[in-house]
Design an enzyme around this catalytic site. Structure first.
Site, PDB file in Angstrom:
ATOM      1  N   CYS A  91       0.827  -1.225   0.000  1.00 10.04           N
ATOM      2  CA  CYS A  91       0.000   0.000   0.000  1.00 10.04           C
ATOM      3  C   CYS A  91       0.846   1.254   0.000  1.00 10.04           C
ATOM      4  O   CYS A  91       0.320   2.359  -0.182  1.00 10.04           O
ATOM      5  CB  CYS A  91      -0.918   0.021   1.207  1.00 10.04           C
ATOM      6  SG  CYS A  91      -2.031  -1.359   1.190  1.00 10.04           S
ATOM      7  N   HIS A 381      -9.950   1.691  -1.138  1.00 11.47           N
ATOM      8  CA  HIS A 381      -8.492   1.578  -1.038  1.00 11.47           C
ATOM      9  C   HIS A 381      -7.952   0.593  -2.074  1.00 11.47           C
ATOM     10  O   HIS A 381      -7.654  -0.551  -1.751  1.00 11.47           O
ATOM     11  CB  HIS A 381      -8.134   1.156   0.393  1.00 11.47           C
ATOM     12  CG  HIS A 381      -6.695   0.818   0.606  1.00 11.47           C
ATOM     13  ND1 HIS A 381      -5.661   1.542   0.066  1.00 11.47           N
ATOM     14  CD2 HIS A 381      -6.122  -0.179   1.330  1.00 11.47           C
ATOM     15  CE1 HIS A 381      -4.517   0.996   0.429  1.00 11.47           C
ATOM     16  NE2 HIS A 381      -4.755  -0.052   1.184  1.00 11.47           N
ATOM     17  N   CYS A 411       0.425   2.966   6.053  1.00 10.08           N
ATOM     18  CA  CYS A 411       0.902   1.641   6.467  1.00 10.08           C
ATOM     19  C   CYS A 411       0.831   0.707   5.264  1.00 10.08           C
ATOM     20  O   CYS A 411       0.034   0.914   4.354  1.00 10.08           O
ATOM     21  CB  CYS A 411       0.033   1.102   7.604  1.00 10.08           C
ATOM     22  SG  CYS A 411      -1.698   0.959   7.146  1.00 10.08           S
TER      23      CYS A 411
END
Ligand SMILES: CC(=O)CC(=O)SCCNC(=O)CCNC(=O)[C@H](O)C(C)(C)COP(=O)(O)OP(=O)(O)OC[C@H]1O[C@@H](n2cnc3c(N)ncnc32)[C@H](O)[C@@H]1OP(=O)(O)O
Length: 424
Positions: A91, A381, A411
């Site tokens: 990510c 996301h 994160c």
């Protein structure tokens, strides 16, 4: 030694984020990243322009997309002479791609670049299992019909079952949600606080869309004009009714306070001040610091998604800043509990002393400055696309304010974290 130059953020573009197996079910990573690129190209009149480079990536990538970003550049309206390459840090991919091109601009190696990311959980790559792969390679290399027949008759039905990518850490077998649930329990993150954060994310994102904030940051794609996951009527009371999905039946994490699996793409245009000025392009903000950290989540040393709690203090020390010296905080909402655990860690004297080696904790932030236009819980996301979404949002927020500083914290799977500081 080259002089260090300022790195300007000129603008960003993304397609609305969709839920997995929703409107983008038939769109590939190439389709989505090319659409995001071309939206940016049109917005800033970059048709036929040879940029310094384009860096982007995807967490879930088909093997045929061996240099996905280069293929997208070739399919876009940019000059085909623009070099391009893939990068991947879960990510953190989008923000890391931005950091990499920023370094080159700062060193004078290039004058302009686009960076970002894309991900599809709908068109996830399926692999044949290891036995079948070996048989298929042997078949391809077989010299006679006899050899081929021998290989084919040796095939067993179980070998035909494909390997489906799991949203899980290879070294623990636990999903990111299950890891986050362990951290939520360790830090005693209450369900109510998670639901409040999630509801606020939806309300703030809806308000930002309504005031036109995303008009020059989001380009409609395949019928979507806003992020599909956005539920403007979300409230903590409604969210409180959802069943736990991670951490067992007593768990605090639900589909409402976790990010949904998503599809989408985002890109950001960065440049030297001179390059932007020559083209009369705006400078929304400057990327002034970035920092990456990793934690040992495998041997229980730290929670999987807690690396930003280490990256941020290191970056603050380098920048000579405190956690309170910011006008905006953009903390990626992988899970509401993860944002709250990170904030709690920064407030905790024992964490400061034992984990960060500091005498004092970083302290609290003004919550009114946190994710002011919503974040991943509402927007969705698509893993590698989140960094570009956040950088473009924060740069525009700083531009609107006309001054100030913003902190980014993302994160990432694999126990990593990528963080950055933007200034007007
Ligand atoms: C990748 C990295 O490197 C780092 C990171 O970011 S880690 C994060 C990575 N992301 C993930 O791990 C994704 C985690 N999420 C998931 O796996 C799945 O979304 C999930 C298991 C949490 C939920 O999946 P799901 O059950 O299919 O969700 P979904 O059907 O949409 O929602 C379940 C219910 O909640 C409801 N709901 C969801 N959001 C709501 C909201 N805001 N308000 C009210 N209700 C809501 C839905 O309406 C649905 O209700 P019904 O069952 O009555 O239809």
């Amino acid at each position: 030694m080259a002089e260090i130059r300022k790195v300007a953020i000129v603008g960003g573009n993304r397609i609305p984020f969709a839920r997995s197996n929703g409107p983008y079910a038939n769109a590939s990573n190439q389709d989505m990243l090319t659409a995001a690129l071309d939206g940016l190209v049109s917005r800033f009149g970059l048709q036929g322009e040879r940029l310094g480079e384009v860096a982007a990536g995807a967490v879930l990538k088909h093997s045929a997309d061996f240099n996905l970003t280069r293929e997208c550049v070739l399919g876009s309206k940019l000059a085909p002479e623009t070099p391009a390459y893939d990068i991947q840090q879960a990510c953190g991919t989008g923000l890391q791609a931005i950091a990499q091109v920023a370094n080159k601009i700062a060193l004078g190696q290039i004058d302009s670049a686009i960076a970002g990311g894309v991900d599809t959980t709908s068109d996830a790559p399926l692999e044949v299992n290891d036995d079948l792969r070996r048989i298929l390679i042997a078949l391809n290399n077989a010299k006679s019909v006899g050899q081929r027949l021998k290989l084919l008759t040796g095939l067993r039905p179980g070998q035909l079952v494909p390997k489906i990518p799991r949203n899980a850490e290879p070294r623990t077998g636990l999903s990111m949600g299950e890891h986050a649930a362990i951290t939520a329990e360790q830090w005693e993150i209450a369900r109510e606080a998670q639901d409040e954060l999630a509801a606020a994310s939806h309300q703030k994102l809806a308000a930002a869309y309504n005031r036109g904030f995303f008009d020059d940051l989001v380009t409609p794609f395949q019928g979507l004009t806003r992020d599909q996951n956005l539920r403007p009527d979300s409230t903590a009371e409604k969210l409180a009714k959802l069943k736990p999905v991670f951490g067992g039946s007593d768990g605090t994490m639900t589909a409402g306070n976790s990010t949904p699996l998503s599809d989408g793409a985002s890109v950001v245009l960065l440049a030297s001040e001179e390059w932007a000025a020559q083209r009369k392009l705006p400078v929304l903000a400057y990327l002034v610091f970035h920092e990456t950290a990793a934690v040992d989540y495998v041997h229980g040393g730290e929670g999987l998604l807690m690396a930003p709690a280490y990256a941020v203090p290191r970056m603050l020390a380098r920048a000579g800043l405190s956690l309170q010296d910011f006008d905006f905080y953009e903390i990626h909402e992988a899970f509401a509990s993860q944002v709250l655990a990170t904030l709690k860690a920064w407030e905790d004297p024992a964490f400061a002393k034992e984990k960060l080696g500091l005498d004092e904790p970083l302290g609290s932030i003004d919550r009114a400055k946190l994710n002011v236009n919503g974040s991943s819980l509402a927007a969705g996301h698509p893993f590698a696309a989140t960094g570009g979404r956040i950088v473009a949002t924060l740069a525009k927020l700083l531009h609107e304010k006309g001054s100030g500083r913003g902190l980014i914290s993302i994160c990432a799977a694999g126990g990593q974290g990528v963080t950055a500081i933007l200034e007007k």
